[in-house]
Motif scaffolding. Structure first.
Motif, short mmCIF file in Angstrom:
data_model
loop_
_atom_site.label_atom_id
_atom_site.label_comp_id
_atom_site.label_asym_id
_atom_site.label_seq_id
_atom_site.Cartn_x
_atom_site.Cartn_y
_atom_site.Cartn_z
N LYS A 3 11.30 33.65 34.30
CA LYS A 3 11.34 32.30 35.05
C LYS A 3 12.55 31.41 34.44
O LYS A 3 13.16 30.87 35.54
N TYR A 4 12.61 31.30 33.22
CA TYR A 4 13.46 30.48 32.81
C TYR A 4 14.87 30.97 32.74
O TYR A 4 16.14 30.35 33.10
N HIS A 16 10.28 15.63 37.21
CA HIS A 16 9.21 15.20 37.99
C HIS A 16 9.54 13.71 38.46
O HIS A 16 9.18 13.04 39.77
N GLY A 17 10.07 12.92 37.62
CA GLY A 17 10.44 11.31 38.11
C GLY A 17 11.61 11.54 39.10
O GLY A 17 11.58 10.73 40.23
N GLU A 19 3.65 27.09 33.09
CA GLU A 19 2.34 27.65 33.06
C GLU A 19 2.27 28.92 32.82
O GLU A 19 1.01 29.24 31.99
N LEU A 20 3.06 29.79 32.97
CA LEU A 20 3.08 31.17 32.23
C LEU A 20 2.98 31.15 30.85
O LEU A 20 2.35 32.07 30.36
N ILE A 21 3.67 30.36 30.03
CA ILE A 21 3.38 30.31 28.66
C ILE A 21 2.12 29.93 28.19
O ILE A 21 1.62 30.46 27.43
N LYS A 26 13.33 20.05 43.94
CA LYS A 26 12.16 20.73 44.25
C LYS A 26 12.13 21.99 43.90
O LYS A 26 11.20 22.67 43.27
N LYS A 27 13.13 22.79 43.97
CA LYS A 27 13.20 24.21 43.64
C LYS A 27 13.18 24.31 42.16
O LYS A 27 12.49 25.13 41.62
N LEU A 28 14.05 23.45 41.58
CA LEU A 28 14.07 23.54 40.23
C LEU A 28 12.80 23.06 39.39
O LEU A 28 12.24 23.74 38.61
N SER A 29 12.18 22.26 39.94
CA SER A 29 10.85 21.48 39.42
C SER A 29 9.96 22.42 39.54
O SER A 29 9.14 22.50 38.52
N LYS A 30 9.98 23.17 40.56
CA LYS A 30 8.82 24.30 40.77
C LYS A 30 9.03 25.49 39.89
O LYS A 30 8.06 25.82 39.31
N GLN A 31 10.17 25.78 39.40
CA GLN A 31 10.33 26.89 38.48
C GLN A 31 10.10 26.47 37.28
O GLN A 31 9.60 27.31 36.51
N LEU A 32 10.29 25.26 36.70
CA LEU A 32 10.09 24.77 35.49
C LEU A 32 8.67 24.62 35.18
O LEU A 32 7.90 25.21 34.09
#
Length: 502
Positions: A292-293, A241-242, A279-281, A268-274
């Motif tokens: 997702k992981y 995020h930072g 959120e799924l958890i 941006k791509k990686l941050s969205k996946q994380l």
């Protein structure tokens, strides 16, 4: 026609004069109005209301753009607000209007020295020393201050040269020690901070580098290289995020910057996946989170943090969906990568519990406890694992029926029927065999009773044997370990046991 040729030109002339008077009223404020703004600005500044004070000084400057004092006072407000870059133009304008303005020279020289602009600062301080006219007492104080600042400027120049030499020969520790002193003198110098950050990076201390790069990136009007380096450091440390925030600052300066844009797309791509995985958890969609992981590891296979993080969270999810064997393998991989991670140790302990390997579960919880003595979750987990280990050494209902800890009610009943039929006392002839069968049969019936009752099973899973007389208050039914409160096989009992396997 008369209206057009006579009245209309007069109307236009009147309108122009009216508007000129209005503009003059705004831009050419009277001396009294300017003094009022200055007085209000002074009072508000003294009261600490800086934004309001600045507004009045803006009005004073607009009303009289030739008054060097209004620029100087507005610069004082900017400095009080920590906006030295905004103060510099006002100090420069005040000096242009009054070249012998000693206070403005000293103030500008101080700012320039803090910014690391040694030559420009030196010129201001030398100009003060050479001023021909000055009240005697004021000059004594000013000269003392200026001479001290001139010495600091000389020292800073020597320190910068020494730091660059140490850095070039690879002595980064020495370079940092020299730069520490240099930055004390010029805390707003981006070059010194960037050099110290680079030395920290070379020494493997990225977090200290971030502390220098964060202000350095903002000390220049366009420092895209610093923003990019800062974003990459944060990305490598797992602070996605930072990292995303800093790379966006780079693109604000130039949206077509190729390096910044390429890094932005990756972050941006990686941050969205994380974020999506977490959120799924939180929604308890553990299988989807695992997938997702898996995507996270494919998106960024080169930064160790993200692979370790993905394996840690997959381990957690596998425990939640009770895939014990897979969880154990994944948790062990994650543990090798990060041996002191208490969450990995906790989840592996839970996988061991699912596999009924309570000794290893206790070992993992104890190891986690060593790393974090205050963690309540770890403490409670250790206590539960120890209880389960103690119970397993007495009587483990899962082992008695030969089922896993994840077995459902139908699987438990099926196992019970099979074993009950096998160990029914009527199947044995000798007295010794019957006694052994009775004992086995009682254990099988007890296991079935506990594991098919949700409340009793929950107690057992938390480390408490609901049929243990030590755990029962008031003495229970007095039937020992026989779940129905009496033993039909006791001598003297008139009960005739008939087992129906249907």
């Amino acid at each position: 026609y008369k209206c057009t040729t006579v009245f209309f030109p007069w109307l236009i002339k009147y309108w122009v004069l009216l508007n000129l008077n209005t503009v003059s009223g705004v831009l050419g404020a009277t001396h009294v109005e300017i003094e009022q703004h200055l007085e209000m600005g002074r009072k508000l500044l003294a009261a600490g209301q800086l934004a309001e004070a600045l507004s009045h000084y803006h009005s004073a400057v607009e009303g009289d753009s030739k008054n060097y004092l209004t620029y100087y006072k507005r610069a004082a407000v900017f400095l009080a607000m920590g906006k030295s870059k905004s103060a510099l133009p006002d100090l420069t304008r005040a000096i242009e209007l009054k070249p012998d303005f000693l206070a403005a020279r000293i103030q500008r020289g101080n700012i320039l020295l803090k910014q690391g602009n040694i030559q420009e600062a030196r010129e201001d301080f030398q100009a003060v020393v050479k001023l021909p006219h000055c009240p005697k007492f004021a000059c004594f104080l000013s000269f003392s201050e200026v001479l001290n600042q001139l010495q600091r400027a000389e020292e800073l120049e020597e320190l910068q040269e020494e730091a660059h030499q140490a850095s070039h020969r690879g002595d980064y520790v020495a370079a940092i020690q020299v730069l520490d002193r240099a930055i004390e003198i010029s805390p707003w110098d981006p070059e010194s901070r960037e050099l110290r950050a680079e030395c920290y990076i070379r020494l493997g201390e990225p977090r200290k580098a971030i502390l220098d790069l964060t202000p350095a990136a903002r000390l220049l009007n366009d420092n895209r290289a610093a923003f990019l380096k800062l974003s990459r450091l944060l990305y490598d440390l797992g602070e996605h995020h930072g990292s995303l925030s800093e790379i966006r600052e780079c693109l604000k300066l130039d949206q077509d910057d190729k390096e910044c844009f390429a890094h932005y797309k990756q972050v941006k791509k990686l941050s969205k996946q994380l974020d999506s995985a977490e959120e799924l958890i939180s929604e308890q969609q553990y299988q989807e989170a695992i997938e997702k992981y898996d995507s996270v590891m494919r998106t960024e296979p080169n930064i160790p943090f993200y692979t370790t993080k993905a394996k840690e969270r997959i381990c957690f999810c596998l425990v939640k969906i009770k895939q014990a064997e897979e969880a154990l393998d994944m948790c062990s991989e994650a543990h090798q990568r990060e041996p002191q991670n208490i969450h990995i140790l906790r989840d592996r302990a839970e996988a061991y519990i699912l596999l009924q390997d309570y000794e290893k579960a206790v070992e993992d919880y104890q190891e986690a406890r060593e790393f974090d003595q205050e963690n309540q979750e770890i403490r409670e987990g250790l206590e539960r694992a120890q209880k389960l280990l103690k119970i397993s050494r007495k009587r483990d209902y899962y082992k008695i029926l030969g089922v896993s800890r994840t077995a459902n009610k139908q699987e438990i009943i099926k196992a019970y029927r099979k074993l009950a039929q096998q160990w029914h006392p009527d199947n044995f002839q000798s007295e010794a065999e019957k006694k052994e069968a009775e004992k086995k049969f009682i254990d099988i019936a007890s296991a079935k009773e506990v594991l098919t009752d949700p409340e009793m099973r929950q107690k057992f899973d938390s480390g408490e044997d609901p049929l243990d007389p030590e755990n029962q208050q008031g003495g229970g039914g007095g039937g020992g370990n026989w779940p129905f409160g009496f033993n039909p096989f006791e001598s003297g009992s008139n009960f005739h046991f008939k087992f129906n396997f249907n």
